[in-house]
Design an enzyme around this catalytic site. Structure first.
Site, PDB file in Angstrom:
ATOM      1  N   GLU A  28      -2.574  10.819 -10.879  1.00 19.79           N
ATOM      2  CA  GLU A  28      -2.269  10.913 -12.403  1.00 19.79           C
ATOM      3  C   GLU A  28      -3.233   9.700 -13.206  1.00 19.79           C
ATOM      4  O   GLU A  28      -3.223   8.655 -12.311  1.00 19.79           O
ATOM      5  CB  GLU A  28      -0.989  10.673 -12.823  1.00 19.79           C
ATOM      6  CG  GLU A  28      -0.550  10.649 -14.160  1.00 19.79           C
ATOM      7  CD  GLU A  28       0.765  10.165 -14.608  1.00 19.79           C
ATOM      8  OE1 GLU A  28       1.255  10.368 -15.528  1.00 19.79           O
ATOM      9  OE2 GLU A  28       1.499   9.588 -13.741  1.00 19.79           O
TER      10      GLU A  28
ATOM     11  N   HIS B 297       3.248  11.931  -6.890  1.00 21.14           N
ATOM     12  CA  HIS B 297       1.680  11.611  -7.224  1.00 21.14           C
ATOM     13  C   HIS B 297       1.533  10.172  -7.143  1.00 21.14           C
ATOM     14  O   HIS B 297       2.266   9.287  -6.996  1.00 21.14           O
ATOM     15  CB  HIS B 297       1.086  12.163  -8.498  1.00 21.14           C
ATOM     16  CG  HIS B 297       1.941  11.481  -9.693  1.00 21.14           C
ATOM     17  ND1 HIS B 297       3.203  12.124 -10.163  1.00 21.14           N
ATOM     18  CD2 HIS B 297       1.887  10.302 -10.440  1.00 21.14           C
ATOM     19  CE1 HIS B 297       3.627  11.228 -11.167  1.00 21.14           C
ATOM     20  NE2 HIS B 297       2.781  10.364 -11.384  1.00 21.14           N
TER      21      HIS B 297
ATOM     22  N   HIS C 156       0.823  -1.294  -0.085  1.00 26.58           N
ATOM     23  CA  HIS C 156      -0.133   0.131   0.141  1.00 26.58           C
ATOM     24  C   HIS C 156       0.892   1.349   0.013  1.00 26.58           C
ATOM     25  O   HIS C 156       1.871   1.274   0.345  1.00 26.58           O
ATOM     26  CB  HIS C 156      -1.081  -0.050   0.874  1.00 26.58           C
ATOM     27  CG  HIS C 156      -0.259   0.046   2.485  1.00 26.58           C
ATOM     28  ND1 HIS C 156      -0.054  -0.910   3.274  1.00 26.58           N
ATOM     29  CD2 HIS C 156       0.109   1.151   3.143  1.00 26.58           C
ATOM     30  CE1 HIS C 156       0.326  -0.749   4.338  1.00 26.58           C
ATOM     31  NE2 HIS C 156       0.777   0.766   4.355  1.00 26.58           N
TER      32      HIS C 156
ATOM     33  N   GLU D 283      -3.859   3.435   1.900  1.00 25.03           N
ATOM     34  CA  GLU D 283      -4.199   3.555   3.345  1.00 25.03           C
ATOM     35  C   GLU D 283      -4.266   5.041   3.530  1.00 25.03           C
ATOM     36  O   GLU D 283      -3.214   5.819   3.336  1.00 25.03           O
ATOM     37  CB  GLU D 283      -2.863   3.135   4.091  1.00 25.03           C
ATOM     38  CG  GLU D 283      -3.115   3.212   5.545  1.00 25.03           C
ATOM     39  CD  GLU D 283      -1.949   2.999   6.354  1.00 25.03           C
ATOM     40  OE1 GLU D 283      -1.736   3.205   7.484  1.00 25.03           O
ATOM     41  OE2 GLU D 283      -1.033   2.258   5.954  1.00 25.03           O
TER      42      GLU D 283
END
Length: 131
Positions: free
Chosen positions: A122, A74, A5, A56
């Protein structure tokens, strides 16, 4: 090893969950409060944590905003059609900060959205390895 994550600290957990679920189409996979630490974690994604990398969101109870810093870039999300994804974000009330179109140094079609805390997302087409 497996990439599990990415964690983002958010100032308003419900507003962020609403953005990632209602605007970007993720599912809230699990959420848990940690009273001793005074924080809440929420995990969201496009599939189960067993099979997908997820996001998360960490909400520290007494913090309403963060300085993003200049080292962060990003999150990238692959989509079938970048133009349609950007329009869908706008129609859902999300903020597009770079309209869909070719990247400035190539032919890959991209667009950028911004979440409620200012994190950039993005959108990149499924054929991104060709541009």
């Amino acid at each position: 090893m497996r990439f599990l994550h990415t964690m983002l600290r958010v100032g308003d957990l419900q507003k962020s969950i609403d953005f990632y679920t209602n605007v970007l189409g993720m599912k809230l996979l699990r959420q848990k409060e940690y009273p001793k630490g005074e924080f809440t974690l929420a995990f969201l994604g496009y599939g189960s944590e067993e099979d997908h990398t997820v996001l998360e969101l960490t909400y520290n109870w007494d913090v309403s905003s963060y300085d993003l810093g200049d080292g962060y870039g990003h999150i990238a999300i692959e989509v079938d059609d970048v133009y349609k994804a950007a329009e869908a974000v706008k129609k859902a009330g999300g903020k597009i900060i770079r309209e869909a179109g070719p990247m400035n140094a190539g032919t890959t079609i991209i667009a950028f959205a911004e979440d409620p805390d200012g994190y950039q997302i993005e959108f990149i087409g499924a054929d991104h390895t060709r541009g």
